[in-house]
Design a protein around this motif. Structure first.
Motif, PDB file in Angstrom:
ATOM      1  N   GLU A  23      45.984 -32.181  -4.808  1.00 57.65           N
ATOM      2  CA  GLU A  23      47.636 -31.275  -4.288  1.00 57.65           C
ATOM      3  C   GLU A  23      48.747 -32.505  -4.472  1.00 57.65           C
ATOM      4  OE1 GLU A  23      46.892 -31.675  -0.682  1.00 57.65           O
ATOM      5  OE2 GLU A  23      45.063 -29.396  -0.487  1.00 57.65           O
ATOM      6  N   ARG A  24      48.405 -33.677  -4.779  1.00 63.56           N
ATOM      7  CA  ARG A  24      49.273 -34.504  -6.054  1.00 63.56           C
ATOM      8  C   ARG A  24      49.593 -34.384  -7.022  1.00 63.56           C
ATOM      9  NH1 ARG A  24      48.303 -38.359  -8.417  1.00 63.56           N
ATOM     10  NH2 ARG A  24      46.913 -39.253  -7.168  1.00 63.56           N
ATOM     11  N   VAL A  25      49.154 -33.778  -7.905  1.00 61.37           N
ATOM     12  CA  VAL A  25      49.004 -33.590  -9.601  1.00 61.37           C
ATOM     13  C   VAL A  25      49.898 -32.419  -9.287  1.00 61.37           C
ATOM     14  CG1 VAL A  25      48.073 -32.922 -11.287  1.00 61.37           C
ATOM     15  CG2 VAL A  25      46.877 -34.926 -10.597  1.00 61.37           C
ATOM     16  N   PHE A  26      49.301 -31.423  -8.593  1.00 61.71           N
ATOM     17  CA  PHE A  26      50.303 -30.106  -8.325  1.00 61.71           C
ATOM     18  C   PHE A  26      51.430 -30.353  -8.305  1.00 61.71           C
ATOM     19  CE2 PHE A  26      46.744 -27.975  -9.185  1.00 61.71           C
ATOM     20  CZ  PHE A  26      47.019 -25.958  -9.536  1.00 61.71           C
ATOM     21  N   ALA A  27      52.193 -31.274  -6.748  1.00 61.91           N
ATOM     22  CA  ALA A  27      53.594 -31.174  -6.314  1.00 61.91           C
ATOM     23  C   ALA A  27      54.242 -32.290  -6.969  1.00 61.91           C
ATOM     24  CB  ALA A  27      53.423 -32.178  -5.296  1.00 61.91           C
ATOM     25  N   GLU A  28      53.302 -33.149  -8.071  1.00 62.73           N
ATOM     26  CA  GLU A  28      54.632 -33.665  -9.258  1.00 62.73           C
ATOM     27  C   GLU A  28      54.959 -32.909 -10.419  1.00 62.73           C
ATOM     28  OE1 GLU A  28      51.676 -36.804 -10.591  1.00 62.73           O
ATOM     29  OE2 GLU A  28      51.978 -38.365  -9.158  1.00 62.73           O
ATOM     30  N   ASN A  29      53.739 -32.262 -10.330  1.00 66.40           N
ATOM     31  CA  ASN A  29      54.167 -30.745 -11.261  1.00 66.40           C
ATOM     32  C   ASN A  29      55.201 -29.734 -11.408  1.00 66.40           C
ATOM     33  OD1 ASN A  29      53.023 -31.054 -14.392  1.00 66.40           O
ATOM     34  ND2 ASN A  29      51.704 -32.020 -12.986  1.00 66.40           N
ATOM     35  N   GLY A  30      55.886 -29.582  -9.396  1.00 67.75           N
ATOM     36  CA  GLY A  30      56.659 -28.756  -8.623  1.00 67.75           C
ATOM     37  C   GLY A  30      56.268 -27.532  -8.125  1.00 67.75           C
TER      38      GLY A  30
END
Length: 71
Positions: A23-30
Motif C-alpha cells: 500500500e505504501r509503494v502505491f501511495a508513493e506513486n500517487g
C-alpha cells in the motif's frame, strides 16, 4: 454513487507488514490502494496505465512482490 475498485493480482504478500509495504509503494506513486493478503490482490480506484503498471511492477519487484494484471 459507488466507487468501482479495480483489482490486480499480486504475489508475495504473507502478512500485515507486506500489506502495508504494498500500500505504501502505491501511495508513493500517487495511487490509493488496498491490499488483501488472503486473496492476493491489490485494489485501486482506477485502472492503471501501462506506464503506471510497469513502474509499480518494477518498484514492488525490488521488495520481492510480483504485481500482475487485472484480476
Amino acid at each position: 454513487m459507488s466507487i468501482i475498485m479495480v483489482n490486480y493480482k499480486i504475489e508475495g504478500m504473507t502478512c500485515g507488514h507486506c500489506k502495508k509495504t504494498v500500500e505504501r509503494v502505491f501511495a508513493e506513486n500517487g495511487k490509493e490502494a488496498t491490499a488483501n493478503v488472503e486473496e492476493q490482490i491489490v485494489s485501486v480506484k482506477e485502472t492503471l496505465t501501462d506506464s503506471e503498471l510497469n513502474t509499480l511492477k518494477e518498484r514492488l519487484g525490488e521488495d520481492g512482490y510480483s504485481l500482475g494484471n487485472l484480476k
